[in-house]
Design a protein around this motif. Structure first.
Motif, PDB file in Angstrom:
ATOM      1  N   LEU A  86       0.845  -1.188   0.000  1.00 19.47           N
ATOM      2  CA  LEU A  86       0.000   0.000   0.000  1.00 19.47           C
ATOM      3  C   LEU A  86       0.881   1.238   0.000  1.00 19.47           C
ATOM      4  CD1 LEU A  86      -2.580  -1.016   2.758  1.00 19.47           C
ATOM      5  CD2 LEU A  86      -3.032  -0.876   0.309  1.00 19.47           C
ATOM      6  N   SER A  87       0.297   2.355  -0.360  1.00 17.26           N
ATOM      7  CA  SER A  87       1.022   3.616  -0.351  1.00 17.26           C
ATOM      8  C   SER A  87       0.496   4.491   0.780  1.00 17.26           C
ATOM      9  CB  SER A  87       0.831   4.335  -1.688  1.00 17.26           C
ATOM     10  OG  SER A  87       1.543   5.537  -1.709  1.00 17.26           O
ATOM     11  N   PHE A  88       1.423   5.033   1.570  1.00 15.55           N
ATOM     12  CA  PHE A  88       1.091   5.937   2.663  1.00 15.55           C
ATOM     13  C   PHE A  88       1.804   7.251   2.406  1.00 15.55           C
ATOM     14  CE2 PHE A  88       0.680   1.674   4.201  1.00 15.55           C
ATOM     15  CZ  PHE A  88      -0.457   1.689   4.977  1.00 15.55           C
ATOM     16  N   SER A  89       1.051   8.311   2.115  1.00 10.00           N
ATOM     17  CA  SER A  89       1.623   9.613   1.786  1.00 10.00           C
ATOM     18  C   SER A  89       2.672   9.474   0.692  1.00 10.00           C
ATOM     19  CB  SER A  89       2.213  10.273   3.031  1.00 10.00           C
ATOM     20  OG  SER A  89       1.233  10.414   4.027  1.00 10.00           O
ATOM     21  N   ASP A  90       2.323   8.776  -0.366  1.00 12.61           N
ATOM     22  CA  ASP A  90       3.182   8.541  -1.533  1.00 12.61           C
ATOM     23  C   ASP A  90       4.425   7.713  -1.245  1.00 12.61           C
ATOM     24  OD1 ASP A  90       1.498   9.892  -3.307  1.00 12.61           O
ATOM     25  OD2 ASP A  90       2.341  11.827  -2.697  1.00 12.61           O
ATOM     26  N   THR A  91       4.442   7.006  -0.116  1.00 11.05           N
ATOM     27  CA  THR A  91       5.552   6.121   0.219  1.00 11.05           C
ATOM     28  C   THR A  91       5.045   4.678   0.171  1.00 11.05           C
ATOM     29  OG1 THR A  91       6.494   7.796   1.687  1.00 11.05           O
ATOM     30  CG2 THR A  91       7.271   5.522   1.975  1.00 11.05           C
ATOM     31  N   PRO A  92       5.622   3.856  -0.697  1.00 12.08           N
ATOM     32  CA  PRO A  92       5.169   2.457  -0.750  1.00 12.08           C
ATOM     33  C   PRO A  92       5.604   1.688   0.496  1.00 12.08           C
ATOM     34  CG  PRO A  92       6.986   2.814  -2.266  1.00 12.08           C
ATOM     35  CD  PRO A  92       6.660   4.148  -1.678  1.00 12.08           C
ATOM     36  N   GLU A  93       4.699   0.891   1.025  1.00 14.48           N
ATOM     37  CA  GLU A  93       4.962   0.097   2.223  1.00 14.48           C
ATOM     38  C   GLU A  93       4.448  -1.309   1.993  1.00 14.48           C
ATOM     39  OE1 GLU A  93       6.334   1.139   5.141  1.00 14.48           O
ATOM     40  OE2 GLU A  93       6.169   3.325   5.078  1.00 14.48           O
ATOM     41  N   ARG A  94       5.101  -2.268   2.634  1.00 18.06           N
ATOM     42  CA  ARG A  94       4.666  -3.667   2.618  1.00 18.06           C
ATOM     43  C   ARG A  94       4.204  -4.010   4.029  1.00 18.06           C
ATOM     44  NH1 ARG A  94       3.103  -7.038  -0.669  1.00 18.06           N
ATOM     45  NH2 ARG A  94       3.293  -9.220  -0.165  1.00 18.06           N
ATOM     46  N   LEU A  95       3.008  -4.542   4.167  1.00 16.33           N
ATOM     47  CA  LEU A  95       2.457  -4.911   5.466  1.00 16.33           C
ATOM     48  C   LEU A  95       2.186  -6.404   5.495  1.00 16.33           C
ATOM     49  CD1 LEU A  95       1.278  -1.937   4.646  1.00 16.33           C
ATOM     50  CD2 LEU A  95      -0.055  -2.249   6.688  1.00 16.33           C
ATOM     51  N   VAL A  96       2.446  -7.016   6.643  1.00 15.27           N
ATOM     52  CA  VAL A  96       2.087  -8.409   6.897  1.00 15.27           C
ATOM     53  C   VAL A  96       1.176  -8.394   8.118  1.00 15.27           C
ATOM     54  CG1 VAL A  96       2.906 -10.712   7.510  1.00 15.27           C
ATOM     55  CG2 VAL A  96       4.253  -9.275   5.949  1.00 15.27           C
ATOM     56  N   VAL A  97      -0.034  -8.923   7.956  1.00 19.19           N
ATOM     57  CA  VAL A  97      -1.025  -8.877   9.028  1.00 19.19           C
ATOM     58  C   VAL A  97      -1.604 -10.269   9.266  1.00 19.19           C
ATOM     59  CG1 VAL A  97      -3.199  -7.839   9.807  1.00 19.19           C
ATOM     60  CG2 VAL A  97      -1.632  -6.513   8.348  1.00 19.19           C
ATOM     61  N   PRO A  98      -1.327 -10.869  10.426  1.00 17.39           N
ATOM     62  CA  PRO A  98      -1.973 -12.140  10.765  1.00 17.39           C
ATOM     63  C   PRO A  98      -3.477 -11.919  10.951  1.00 17.39           C
ATOM     64  CG  PRO A  98      -0.083 -11.728  12.173  1.00 17.39           C
ATOM     65  CD  PRO A  98      -0.355 -10.466  11.431  1.00 17.39           C
ATOM     66  N   PHE A  99      -4.275 -12.877  10.553  1.00 23.17           N
ATOM     67  CA  PHE A  99      -5.718 -12.743  10.695  1.00 23.17           C
ATOM     68  C   PHE A  99      -6.126 -12.575  12.157  1.00 23.17           C
ATOM     69  CE2 PHE A  99      -5.471 -14.835   6.510  1.00 23.17           C
ATOM     70  CZ  PHE A  99      -6.122 -13.859   5.776  1.00 23.17           C
ATOM     71  N   ASN A 100      -5.377 -13.168  13.094  1.00 29.10           N
ATOM     72  CA  ASN A 100      -5.757 -13.036  14.500  1.00 29.10           C
ATOM     73  C   ASN A 100      -5.393 -11.673  15.090  1.00 29.10           C
ATOM     74  OD1 ASN A 100      -3.032 -13.366  14.815  1.00 29.10           O
ATOM     75  ND2 ASN A 100      -3.172 -15.306  15.924  1.00 29.10           N
ATOM     76  N   ALA A 101      -4.775 -10.784  14.312  1.00 35.41           N
ATOM     77  CA  ALA A 101      -4.496  -9.414  14.756  1.00 35.41           C
ATOM     78  C   ALA A 101      -5.600  -8.450  14.323  1.00 35.41           C
ATOM     79  CB  ALA A 101      -3.155  -8.929  14.205  1.00 35.41           C
ATOM     80  N   ILE A 102      -6.531  -8.936  13.501  1.00 31.78           N
ATOM     81  CA  ILE A 102      -7.580  -8.067  12.961  1.00 31.78           C
ATOM     82  C   ILE A 102      -8.649  -7.802  14.014  1.00 31.78           C
ATOM     83  CG2 ILE A 102      -9.433  -7.888  11.255  1.00 31.78           C
ATOM     84  CD1 ILE A 102      -7.655  -9.476   9.330  1.00 31.78           C
ATOM     85  N   ARG A 103      -8.972  -6.532  14.190  1.00 34.78           N
ATOM     86  CA  ARG A 103     -10.049  -6.122  15.094  1.00 34.78           C
ATOM     87  C   ARG A 103     -11.335  -5.836  14.343  1.00 34.78           C
ATOM     88  NH1 ARG A 103      -8.204  -2.715  20.308  1.00 34.78           N
ATOM     89  NH2 ARG A 103      -9.618  -4.136  21.320  1.00 34.78           N
ATOM     90  N   GLY A 104     -11.212  -5.428  13.071  1.00 30.99           N
ATOM     91  CA  GLY A 104     -12.420  -5.094  12.330  1.00 30.99           C
ATOM     92  C   GLY A 104     -12.230  -5.212  10.831  1.00 30.99           C
ATOM     93  N   PHE A 105     -13.303  -5.558  10.165  1.00 38.19           N
ATOM     94  CA  PHE A 105     -13.351  -5.662   8.706  1.00 38.19           C
ATOM     95  C   PHE A 105     -14.674  -5.053   8.289  1.00 38.19           C
ATOM     96  CE2 PHE A 105     -14.784  -7.760   4.841  1.00 38.19           C
ATOM     97  CZ  PHE A 105     -13.648  -7.751   4.042  1.00 38.19           C
ATOM     98  N   TYR A 106     -14.625  -4.094   7.351  1.00 41.13           N
ATOM     99  CA  TYR A 106     -15.845  -3.413   6.932  1.00 41.13           C
ATOM    100  C   TYR A 106     -15.822  -3.213   5.430  1.00 41.13           C
ATOM    101  CZ  TYR A 106     -19.353   0.294   6.503  1.00 41.13           C
ATOM    102  OH  TYR A 106     -20.442   1.043   6.131  1.00 41.13           O
ATOM    103  N   ASP A 107     -16.900  -3.594   4.764  1.00 42.21           N
ATOM    104  CA  ASP A 107     -17.069  -3.369   3.326  1.00 42.21           C
ATOM    105  C   ASP A 107     -18.252  -2.416   3.164  1.00 42.21           C
ATOM    106  OD1 ASP A 107     -17.590  -3.365   0.613  1.00 42.21           O
ATOM    107  OD2 ASP A 107     -17.410  -5.537   0.391  1.00 42.21           O
ATOM    108  N   PRO A 108     -17.968  -1.109   2.952  1.00 39.47           N
ATOM    109  CA  PRO A 108     -19.057  -0.132   2.869  1.00 39.47           C
ATOM    110  C   PRO A 108     -19.945  -0.284   1.638  1.00 39.47           C
ATOM    111  CG  PRO A 108     -16.936   0.942   2.512  1.00 39.47           C
ATOM    112  CD  PRO A 108     -16.653  -0.486   2.871  1.00 39.47           C
ATOM    113  N   ALA A 109     -19.496  -1.002   0.618  1.00 43.14           N
ATOM    114  CA  ALA A 109     -20.310  -1.183  -0.582  1.00 43.14           C
ATOM    115  C   ALA A 109     -21.596  -1.940  -0.274  1.00 43.14           C
ATOM    116  CB  ALA A 109     -19.512  -1.913  -1.659  1.00 43.14           C
ATOM    117  N   VAL A 110     -21.535  -2.829   0.717  1.00 42.09           N
ATOM    118  CA  VAL A 110     -22.703  -3.630   1.087  1.00 42.09           C
ATOM    119  C   VAL A 110     -23.025  -3.536   2.573  1.00 42.09           C
ATOM    120  CG1 VAL A 110     -22.467  -5.262  -0.822  1.00 42.09           C
ATOM    121  CG2 VAL A 110     -21.251  -5.695   1.317  1.00 42.09           C
ATOM    122  N   ASN A 111     -22.387  -2.579   3.255  1.00 41.39           N
ATOM    123  CA  ASN A 111     -22.591  -2.377   4.692  1.00 41.39           C
ATOM    124  C   ASN A 111     -22.425  -3.669   5.496  1.00 41.39           C
ATOM    125  OD1 ASN A 111     -23.037   0.402   4.537  1.00 41.39           O
ATOM    126  ND2 ASN A 111     -25.184   0.091   4.030  1.00 41.39           N
TER     127      ASN A 111
END
Length: 168
Positions: A86-111
């Motif tokens: 992903l890009s943060f303020s025009d700086t490319p970054e690589r993120l690794v996120v374990p599923f058990n670290a997720i607190r929330g998931f939201y898809d506003p297209a379908v609420n």
């Protein structure tokens, strides 16, 4: 009420994280999001297995929200985690996120929203899990100007499963 030796709360939480895993895997396979779908994913930055740059960790020491929408690359999904560029303020970054670290998931297209109670590093690991899977019909979310950390999003009303449990 009897003691839950099966730990249905953990089983349900794992099953709901499987929804996120499946959705991200499908996006990774096609390389794009279908229709108007896009995702706000909030995760704990200090959770085991999370890998983000020191700059992002300093900016978001506890949790951050990323938006997976138009500009992302190299999405890879495994059984336990996802990796994304992903890009943060025009700086490319690589993120690794374990599923058990997720607190929330939201898809506003379908609420559609999933929320998980993930203990912070300082919190007791024995905390009961809180899980909510709700279609949010009237909730609104501010669009994120920056890719992460928009703490001022309007939140949907979420009821904890703990509020229905008998106190011991």
């Amino acid at each position: 009420m009897g003691q839950d030796h099966i730990r249905y709360d953990i089983l349900a939480q794992d099953a709901l994280r499987g929804v996120i895993r499946k959705v991200l895997a499908e996006v990774a396979a096609t390389g794009r999001l279908p229709g108007d779908h896009h995702f706000f994913i909030t995760f704990l930055t200090g959770a085991p297995g999370v890998r983000i740059s020191q700059h992002l960790k300093a900016k978001y020491p506890e949790q951050m929200t990323i938006v997976v929408q138009h500009q992302f690359w190299d999405l890879k999904v495994s059984d336990t985690q996802f990796e994304i560029g992903l890009s943060f303020s025009d700086t490319p970054e690589r993120l690794v996120v374990p599923f058990n670290a997720i607190r929330g998931f939201y898809d506003p297209a379908v609420n559609f929203e999933l929320e998980f109670e993930v203990p912070l590093a300082e919190e007791d690991e024995q905390t009961d899990a809180e899980i909510t899977a709700i279609p949010v019909e009237s909730a609104t979310r501010a669009e994120a100007g920056d890719q992460a950390g928009d703490e001022e999003k309007k939140q949907a009303s979420v009821v904890s499963l703990d509020s229905f449990r008998k106190k011991q």
